[in-house]
Design a protein around this motif. Structure first.
Motif, PDB file in Angstrom:
ATOM      1  N   PRO A   8       0.828  -1.210   0.000  1.00 24.85           N
ATOM      2  CA  PRO A   8       0.000   0.000   0.000  1.00 24.85           C
ATOM      3  C   PRO A   8       0.859   1.256   0.000  1.00 24.85           C
ATOM      4  CG  PRO A   8      -0.758  -1.552   1.678  1.00 24.85           C
ATOM      5  CD  PRO A   8       0.554  -2.085   1.167  1.00 24.85           C
ATOM      6  N   ALA A   9       0.435   2.254  -0.759  1.00 25.95           N
ATOM      7  CA  ALA A   9       1.117   3.549  -0.738  1.00 25.95           C
ATOM      8  C   ALA A   9       0.825   4.233   0.595  1.00 25.95           C
ATOM      9  CB  ALA A   9       0.624   4.414  -1.893  1.00 25.95           C
ATOM     10  N   VAL A  10       1.824   4.959   1.118  1.00 28.48           N
ATOM     11  CA  VAL A  10       1.671   5.682   2.389  1.00 28.48           C
ATOM     12  C   VAL A  10       2.079   7.136   2.159  1.00 28.48           C
ATOM     13  CG1 VAL A  10       2.033   3.626   3.818  1.00 28.48           C
ATOM     14  CG2 VAL A  10       4.006   5.013   3.126  1.00 28.48           C
ATOM     15  N   GLY A  11       1.895   7.939   3.182  1.00 29.92           N
ATOM     16  CA  GLY A  11       2.190   9.364   3.073  1.00 29.92           C
ATOM     17  C   GLY A  11       3.614   9.637   2.639  1.00 29.92           C
ATOM     18  N   GLU A  12       4.549   8.815   3.116  1.00 27.24           N
ATOM     19  CA  GLU A  12       5.966   9.028   2.794  1.00 27.24           C
ATOM     20  C   GLU A  12       6.279   8.749   1.327  1.00 27.24           C
ATOM     21  OE1 GLU A  12       4.850   7.416   5.500  1.00 27.24           O
ATOM     22  OE2 GLU A  12       5.344   9.078   6.847  1.00 27.24           O
ATOM     23  N   ASP A  13       5.310   8.208   0.592  1.00 24.56           N
ATOM     24  CA  ASP A  13       5.529   7.939  -0.837  1.00 24.56           C
ATOM     25  C   ASP A  13       5.243   9.161  -1.707  1.00 24.56           C
ATOM     26  OD1 ASP A  13       6.259   5.151  -0.698  1.00 24.56           O
ATOM     27  OD2 ASP A  13       4.157   4.728  -0.196  1.00 24.56           O
ATOM     28  N   ALA A  14       4.914  10.298  -1.092  1.00 27.65           N
ATOM     29  CA  ALA A  14       4.493  11.465  -1.874  1.00 27.65           C
ATOM     30  C   ALA A  14       5.496  11.807  -2.974  1.00 27.65           C
ATOM     31  CB  ALA A  14       4.269  12.663  -0.957  1.00 27.65           C
ATOM     32  N   ARG A  15       6.772  11.783  -2.640  1.00 28.13           N
ATOM     33  CA  ARG A  15       7.765  12.174  -3.648  1.00 28.13           C
ATOM     34  C   ARG A  15       7.826  11.158  -4.793  1.00 28.13           C
ATOM     35  NH1 ARG A  15      11.695  15.767  -4.593  1.00 28.13           N
ATOM     36  NH2 ARG A  15      13.172  15.046  -6.155  1.00 28.13           N
ATOM     37  N   TRP A  51      -0.751  14.722  -0.867  1.00 27.65           N
ATOM     38  CA  TRP A  51      -0.779  13.277  -0.606  1.00 27.65           C
ATOM     39  C   TRP A  51      -0.232  13.001   0.790  1.00 27.65           C
ATOM     40  CZ3 TRP A  51      -2.721   9.149  -3.170  1.00 27.65           C
ATOM     41  CH2 TRP A  51      -2.346   7.884  -2.692  1.00 27.65           C
ATOM     42  N   MET A  52      -0.892  12.281   1.689  1.00 30.64           N
ATOM     43  CA  MET A  52      -2.024  11.451   1.371  1.00 30.64           C
ATOM     44  C   MET A  52      -3.223  11.958   2.160  1.00 30.64           C
ATOM     45  SD  MET A  52      -1.687   7.374   2.239  1.00 30.64           S
ATOM     46  CE  MET A  52      -3.008   6.414   1.501  1.00 30.64           C
ATOM     47  N   ARG A  53      -4.333  12.230   1.450  1.00 33.58           N
ATOM     48  CA  ARG A  53      -5.532  12.752   2.092  1.00 33.58           C
ATOM     49  C   ARG A  53      -6.503  11.601   2.372  1.00 33.58           C
ATOM     50  NH1 ARG A  53      -6.287  17.358  -2.341  1.00 33.58           N
ATOM     51  NH2 ARG A  53      -7.699  15.810  -3.220  1.00 33.58           N
ATOM     52  N   GLY A  55      -9.289   9.165   1.839  1.00 35.49           N
ATOM     53  CA  GLY A  55      -9.859   8.722   0.562  1.00 35.49           C
ATOM     54  C   GLY A  55      -8.817   8.375  -0.471  1.00 35.49           C
ATOM     55  N   ASP A  56      -7.584   8.881  -0.300  1.00 32.49           N
ATOM     56  CA  ASP A  56      -6.505   8.505  -1.225  1.00 32.49           C
ATOM     57  C   ASP A  56      -6.097   7.055  -0.949  1.00 32.49           C
ATOM     58  OD1 ASP A  56      -6.404  11.107  -2.185  1.00 32.49           O
ATOM     59  OD2 ASP A  56      -4.601  11.648  -1.047  1.00 32.49           O
ATOM     60  N   ALA A  57      -5.782   6.335  -1.998  1.00 33.26           N
ATOM     61  CA  ALA A  57      -5.273   4.973  -1.809  1.00 33.26           C
ATOM     62  C   ALA A  57      -4.483   4.580  -3.051  1.00 33.26           C
ATOM     63  CB  ALA A  57      -6.412   3.982  -1.585  1.00 33.26           C
ATOM     64  N   GLY A  58      -3.571   3.643  -2.875  1.00 31.15           N
ATOM     65  CA  GLY A  58      -2.798   3.190  -4.017  1.00 31.15           C
ATOM     66  C   GLY A  58      -1.809   2.120  -3.621  1.00 31.15           C
ATOM     67  N   LEU A  59      -1.038   1.710  -4.608  1.00 27.61           N
ATOM     68  CA  LEU A  59      -0.043   0.662  -4.406  1.00 27.61           C
ATOM     69  C   LEU A  59       1.286   1.120  -4.999  1.00 27.61           C
ATOM     70  CD1 LEU A  59      -2.177  -2.432  -5.515  1.00 27.61           C
ATOM     71  CD2 LEU A  59      -1.532  -1.848  -3.166  1.00 27.61           C
ATOM     72  N   VAL A  60       2.363   0.711  -4.330  1.00 32.07           N
ATOM     73  CA  VAL A  60       3.709   0.925  -4.852  1.00 32.07           C
ATOM     74  C   VAL A  60       4.292  -0.450  -5.154  1.00 32.07           C
ATOM     75  CG1 VAL A  60       6.042   1.741  -4.288  1.00 32.07           C
ATOM     76  CG2 VAL A  60       4.046   3.079  -3.580  1.00 32.07           C
ATOM     77  N   ALA A  61       4.882  -0.591  -6.340  1.00 32.23           N
ATOM     78  CA  ALA A  61       5.580  -1.846  -6.695  1.00 32.23           C
ATOM     79  C   ALA A  61       7.039  -1.691  -6.293  1.00 32.23           C
ATOM     80  CB  ALA A  61       5.465  -2.090  -8.191  1.00 32.23           C
ATOM     81  N   GLU A  62       7.549  -2.706  -5.627  1.00 32.33           N
ATOM     82  CA  GLU A  62       8.946  -2.676  -5.189  1.00 32.33           C
ATOM     83  C   GLU A  62       9.695  -3.877  -5.740  1.00 32.33           C
ATOM     84  OE1 GLU A  62       8.772  -0.416  -0.862  1.00 32.33           O
ATOM     85  OE2 GLU A  62       8.975  -2.589  -0.922  1.00 32.33           O
ATOM     86  N   SER A  63      10.996  -3.659  -5.972  1.00 29.05           N
ATOM     87  CA  SER A  63      11.868  -4.764  -6.358  1.00 29.05           C
ATOM     88  C   SER A  63      12.123  -5.626  -5.112  1.00 29.05           C
ATOM     89  CB  SER A  63      13.205  -4.214  -6.860  1.00 29.05           C
ATOM     90  OG  SER A  63      13.922  -3.661  -5.765  1.00 29.05           O
ATOM     91  N   PRO A  64      12.680  -6.827  -5.317  1.00 30.62           N
ATOM     92  CA  PRO A  64      12.982  -7.670  -4.156  1.00 30.62           C
ATOM     93  C   PRO A  64      13.895  -6.955  -3.152  1.00 30.62           C
ATOM     94  CG  PRO A  64      13.118  -8.957  -6.163  1.00 30.62           C
ATOM     95  CD  PRO A  64      12.930  -7.529  -6.589  1.00 30.62           C
ATOM     96  N   SER A  65      14.704  -5.994  -3.622  1.00 28.01           N
ATOM     97  CA  SER A  65      15.583  -5.277  -2.686  1.00 28.01           C
ATOM     98  C   SER A  65      14.926  -4.018  -2.108  1.00 28.01           C
ATOM     99  CB  SER A  65      16.899  -4.923  -3.372  1.00 28.01           C
ATOM    100  OG  SER A  65      16.638  -4.210  -4.559  1.00 28.01           O
ATOM    101  N   GLY A  66      13.648  -3.808  -2.413  1.00 29.07           N
ATOM    102  CA  GLY A  66      12.915  -2.709  -1.768  1.00 29.07           C
ATOM    103  C   GLY A  66      12.935  -1.395  -2.519  1.00 29.07           C
ATOM    104  N   ASP A  67      13.454  -1.387  -3.743  1.00 29.18           N
ATOM    105  CA  ASP A  67      13.440  -0.144  -4.520  1.00 29.18           C
ATOM    106  C   ASP A  67      12.062   0.055  -5.152  1.00 29.18           C
ATOM    107  OD1 ASP A  67      16.155   0.390  -4.080  1.00 29.18           O
ATOM    108  OD2 ASP A  67      16.707  -1.025  -5.677  1.00 29.18           O
ATOM    109  N   PRO A  68      11.516   1.263  -5.089  1.00 28.76           N
ATOM    110  CA  PRO A  68      10.218   1.496  -5.736  1.00 28.76           C
ATOM    111  C   PRO A  68      10.363   1.510  -7.258  1.00 28.76           C
ATOM    112  CG  PRO A  68      11.065   3.547  -4.817  1.00 28.76           C
ATOM    113  CD  PRO A  68      12.047   2.466  -4.433  1.00 28.76           C
ATOM    114  N   LEU A  69       9.464   0.810  -7.936  1.00 25.04           N
ATOM    115  CA  LEU A  69       9.553   0.646  -9.397  1.00 25.04           C
ATOM    116  C   LEU A  69       8.420   1.330 -10.131  1.00 25.04           C
ATOM    117  CD1 LEU A  69       9.877  -3.250  -9.350  1.00 25.04           C
ATOM    118  CD2 LEU A  69      11.712  -1.579  -9.076  1.00 25.04           C
ATOM    119  N   GLY A  70       7.322   1.493  -9.439  1.00 26.63           N
ATOM    120  CA  GLY A  70       6.152   2.062 -10.085  1.00 26.63           C
ATOM    121  C   GLY A  70       5.056   2.237  -9.059  1.00 26.63           C
ATOM    122  N   ALA A  71       4.038   2.978  -9.453  1.00 29.33           N
ATOM    123  CA  ALA A  71       2.925   3.204  -8.532  1.00 29.33           C
ATOM    124  C   ALA A  71       1.640   3.426  -9.305  1.00 29.33           C
ATOM    125  CB  ALA A  71       3.212   4.418  -7.635  1.00 29.33           C
TER     126      ALA A  71
END
Ligand SMILES: CC(C)(COP(=O)(O)OP(=O)(O)OC[C@H]1O[C@@H](n2cnc3c(N)ncnc32)[C@H](O)[C@@H]1OP(=O)(O)O)[C@@H](O)C(=O)NCCC(=O)NCCS
Length: 163
Positions: A8-15, A51-53, A55-71
Motif C-alpha cells: 500500500p502507498a503511504v504518506g511518505e511515498d508522496a515524492r 498526498w495522502m488525504r 480517501g486517497d489509496a494506491g499501491l507501490v511496486a517494489e523490487s525484491p531489494s525494496g526499490d520502488p519501481l512504479g505506482a
C-alpha cells in the motif's frame, strides 16, 4: 515476470508518486517537460498535491531489494474541481506510472489489477482515468476492462466497472 512486491502507498511515498506522475505526463518522448514544470501544471498537480488525504489509496511496486519501481493510485475529485478523467462524484480517478528501466515487465498490469482490487474492497463501483491519444497504455487499459466514455481532440476518458 520479475518478482515484484506490491504494498500500500503511504504518506511518505508522496515524492515517489510525484515522480511517477511526471513519468505519466512525459509518456511521449516527443513532448517531455521538466519535473518542476509538470508538478506546477494546474491540470496535473492535483493528482498528488497534499498526498495522502482521506480517501486517497494506491499501491507501490517494489523490487525484491525494496526499490520502488512504479505506482498506481486513486483520488476522488469534486465536480467543482474535476480531474482530467472525471466522470462523476464518487468515482475515483487513477494515475499509473512505472520507472523507465522497469517497463514492459508486467509491473504496470500488476499495479492496475491490484488497485482495482483495492478500489473494489473500498466500496467503489467504478474507476476512471484519462489517457492521451497515441499512448499505448490505452491498450493496456482496454485489456483490463476499461472502456472509453468520453473523448476530446487530445485524450480519452476511460471507466472500468468493478462490481
Ligand atoms: C504505461 C505503463 C504504466 C505500462 O506499464 P508497464 O509495466 O510498462 O506495462 P506492462 O509490462 O505491464 O505491459 C502491459 C501491456 O503493455 C504492452 N507494452 C508494454 N510496453 C509497451 C510498449 N513500449 N509499446 C507497446 N506496448 C507495450 C505489453 O506488451 C503489455 O501487453 P501484453 O501483456 O499483452 O504483452 C508504463 O509503460 C509507463 O509508466 N509509461 C509511461 C507513463 C504512462 O504512460 N502512464 C500512463 C498514463 S495514462
Amino acid at each position: 515476470m520479475t518478482a515484484i512486491l506490491l504494498r500500500p502507498a503511504v504518506g511518505e511515498d508522496a515524492r515517489f508518486l510525484a515522480d511517477m506522475l511526471v513519468e505519466a505526463a512525459n509518456w511521449s518522448p516527443a513532448s517531455r517537460r521538466p519535473r518542476v514544470q509538470v508538478l506546477a501544471d494546474p491540470t496535473l498537480a492535483p493528482y498528488v498535491s497534499g498526498w495522502m488525504r482521506p480517501g486517497d489509496a494506491g499501491l507501490v511496486a517494489e523490487s525484491p531489494s525494496g526499490d520502488p519501481l512504479g505506482a498506481c493510485w486513486f483520488r476522488l475529485f469534486d465536480q467543482s474541481r474535476p480531474g482530467q478523467g472525471f466522470v462523476a462524484g464518487g468515482v475515483p480517478e487513477l494515475t499509473l506510472g512505472v520507472s523507465p528501466l522497469w517497463r514492459a515487465q508486467g509491473v504496470g498490469r500488476e499495479l492496475l489489477r491490484g488497485v482495482a482490487t483495492v478500489a473494489r474492497s473500498s466500496g467503489y463501483a467504478r474507476l476512471s482515468l484519462s489517457v492521451d491519444r497515441g499512448n499505448f497504455a490505452q491498450r493496456l487499459y482496454v485489456s483490463e476492462g476499461y472502456v472509453v466514455v468520453h473523448s476530446d481532440d487530445r485524450a480519452d476518458v476511460m471507466v472500468r466497472t468493478l462490481a
